[in-house]
Motif scaffolding. Structure first.
Motif, PDB file in Angstrom:
ATOM      1  N   LEU A 196     -41.635  64.841  26.663  1.00  0.00           N
ATOM      2  CA  LEU A 196     -41.847  65.758  27.789  1.00  0.00           C
ATOM      3  C   LEU A 196     -40.541  66.040  28.510  1.00  0.00           C
ATOM      4  N   PHE A 197     -39.733  65.008  28.717  1.00  0.00           N
ATOM      5  CA  PHE A 197     -38.430  65.185  29.368  1.00  0.00           C
ATOM      6  C   PHE A 197     -37.604  66.207  28.590  1.00  0.00           C
ATOM      7  N   ARG A 198     -37.534  66.059  27.300  1.00  0.00           N
ATOM      8  CA  ARG A 198     -36.705  66.943  26.487  1.00  0.00           C
ATOM      9  C   ARG A 198     -37.280  68.362  26.430  1.00  0.00           C
ATOM     10  N   GLU A 199     -38.586  68.452  26.356  1.00  0.00           N
ATOM     11  CA  GLU A 199     -39.212  69.777  26.377  1.00  0.00           C
ATOM     12  C   GLU A 199     -38.884  70.506  27.679  1.00  0.00           C
ATOM     13  N   ASN A 200     -38.907  69.764  28.781  1.00  0.00           N
ATOM     14  CA  ASN A 200     -38.634  70.381  30.080  1.00  0.00           C
ATOM     15  C   ASN A 200     -37.167  70.747  30.257  1.00  0.00           C
ATOM     16  N   VAL A 201     -36.269  69.960  29.713  1.00  0.00           N
ATOM     17  CA  VAL A 201     -34.854  70.343  29.755  1.00  0.00           C
ATOM     18  C   VAL A 201     -34.645  71.657  29.001  1.00  0.00           C
ATOM     19  N   LYS A 202     -35.338  71.818  27.895  1.00  0.00           N
ATOM     20  CA  LYS A 202     -35.208  73.065  27.127  1.00  0.00           C
ATOM     21  C   LYS A 202     -35.729  74.265  27.909  1.00  0.00           C
ATOM     22  N   ARG A 203     -36.608  74.025  28.863  1.00  0.00           N
ATOM     23  CA  ARG A 203     -37.121  75.117  29.696  1.00  0.00           C
ATOM     24  C   ARG A 203     -36.028  75.770  30.542  1.00  0.00           C
ATOM     25  N   LEU A 204     -34.906  75.086  30.701  1.00  0.00           N
ATOM     26  CA  LEU A 204     -33.809  75.662  31.483  1.00  0.00           C
ATOM     27  C   LEU A 204     -33.110  76.791  30.738  1.00  0.00           C
ATOM     28  N   SER A 205     -33.306  76.879  29.443  1.00  0.00           N
ATOM     29  CA  SER A 205     -32.677  77.945  28.663  1.00  0.00           C
ATOM     30  C   SER A 205     -33.089  79.311  29.210  1.00  0.00           C
ATOM     31  N   GLY A 206     -32.099  80.144  29.403  1.00  0.00           N
ATOM     32  CA  GLY A 206     -32.357  81.492  29.884  1.00  0.00           C
ATOM     33  C   GLY A 206     -32.518  81.628  31.378  1.00  0.00           C
ATOM     34  N   THR A 207     -32.474  80.520  32.112  1.00  0.00           N
ATOM     35  CA  THR A 207     -32.675  80.589  33.567  1.00  0.00           C
ATOM     36  C   THR A 207     -31.377  80.806  34.336  1.00  0.00           C
ATOM     37  N   GLY A 208     -30.241  80.467  33.733  1.00  0.00           N
ATOM     38  CA  GLY A 208     -28.972  80.519  34.450  1.00  0.00           C
ATOM     39  C   GLY A 208     -28.742  79.322  35.346  1.00  0.00           C
ATOM     40  N   LEU A 209     -29.672  78.364  35.355  1.00  0.00           N
ATOM     41  CA  LEU A 209     -29.549  77.166  36.179  1.00  0.00           C
ATOM     42  C   LEU A 209     -28.825  76.073  35.409  1.00  0.00           C
ATOM     43  N   THR A 210     -27.998  75.314  36.098  1.00  0.00           N
ATOM     44  CA  THR A 210     -27.229  74.241  35.476  1.00  0.00           C
ATOM     45  C   THR A 210     -27.987  72.926  35.563  1.00  0.00           C
ATOM     46  N   PHE A 211     -27.498  71.922  34.810  1.00  0.00           N
ATOM     47  CA  PHE A 211     -28.086  70.588  34.864  1.00  0.00           C
ATOM     48  C   PHE A 211     -26.965  69.567  34.912  1.00  0.00           C
ATOM     49  N   ASP A 212     -26.929  68.777  36.002  1.00  0.00           N
ATOM     50  CA  ASP A 212     -25.911  67.746  36.155  1.00  0.00           C
ATOM     51  C   ASP A 212     -26.335  66.478  35.444  1.00  0.00           C
ATOM     52  N   LEU A 213     -25.386  65.881  34.719  1.00  0.00           N
ATOM     53  CA  LEU A 213     -25.602  64.625  34.014  1.00  0.00           C
ATOM     54  C   LEU A 213     -24.873  63.513  34.756  1.00  0.00           C
TER      55      LEU A 213
END
Length: 279
Positions: A123-140
């Protein structure tokens, strides 16, 4: 001028911060007024607020509070990197709600404070993929031993810009350079990763770190990522543990000795302006 991409504000009367109980030096209020007074003296012209790992039920309220502060006269706050829980089923709805708010520029889920396998969940990985196309970044925000998990997340969404916080959180005090260096070189090969020059004094000897302690770490991340993929952050108030905001700005300037004006501009403001479309 400087864009600070990593400011934390703490208002204990408004939000709950469970982790503060374990860090007495930070278990206090750190307000916009206190930060901005010093920031404006240092040439900081724009700020992004970084989530502070509030209690899950307070996540929306944190964004609302910072957006409220951004409306005050002469505020420098231009947006937030909001907290999120990609491991939860409610993430998809949360993401859509945040996309409707242009003040939200990206997300972060602190991963070194949870079991290593959290980021490996389907679920975590599926949701990270949801960021594709949004223009939103993800901090690690992950420890050096977790770098393989960071690479796996980055590879899930090649069109998403991932920001590696705090130079990859090296153990400077423990002389952990060699273990950290290899991981940085590997993740830097991913074109969709940027590195944040922030926070590293807190990983040295808090009372006795020197410029020479930090130089190898700074030089390696710049060698691996280049100035085109590096941004700057204060990590205030965590930076107060290792000298404070003014010390960190001066230290960064010293680390940049010999660099070109163009390189300094990219690190301090140009790259951040481009990533988050800041005016």
């Amino acid at each position: 001028m400087i864009i600070d991409t990593h400011l934390h504000l703490i208002y204990r009367d408004r939000l709950s911060y469970p982790w503060l109980r374990e860090v007495p030096a930070l278990d206090a209020d750190f307000t916009w007024e206190a930060y901005s007074r010093e920031a404006k003296r240092l040439g900081i012209s724009s700020v992004l607020h970084m989530e502070v790992d509030v209690a899950p039920e307070d996540i929306p309220a944190e964004t609302e509070m910072v957006q409220e502060l951004s409306r005050t006269p002469d505020s420098l706050i231009r947006g937030v990197i909001a907290s999120c829980r990609p491991e939860d089923r409610g993430f998809a709805a949360y993401l859509e709600a945040q996309r409707a708010n242009p003040f939200v520029k990206g997300f972060r889920r602190v991963l070194h404070v949870v079991p290593d396998d959290v980021s490996e969940g389907a679920l975590f990985r599926e949701n990270v993929k949801r960021l594709s196309g949004t223009g939103l970044t993800f901090d690690l925000c992950m420890l050096p031993h977790q770098i393989d998990k960071a690479k796996a997340l980055v590879d899930l969404a090649p069109d998403v810009t991932f920001i590696l916080d705090h130079c990859g959180v090296p153990d400077i005090k423990g002389h952990g350079y060699d273990t950290w260096k290899t991981g940085i070189s590997e993740i830097a090969r991913r074109d969709n990763v940027r590195v944040k020059i922030s926070g590293i004094p807190a990983y040295g000897d808090l009372d006795n770190w020197t410029l020479d302690d930090l130089k190898p770490y700074f030089e390696h991340v710049i060698s691996a990522f280049g100035f085109d993929r590096a941004i700057w952050g204060s990590d205030w108030p965590v930076c107060t543990l290792g000298g404070g905001l003014s010390t960190w700005v001066a230290t960064t300037q010293a680390l940049l000795h010999g660099c070109t004006a163009e390189e300094k501009d990219k690190l301090f403001s140009g790259n951040a302006r481009h990533i988050w479309q800041l005016g």
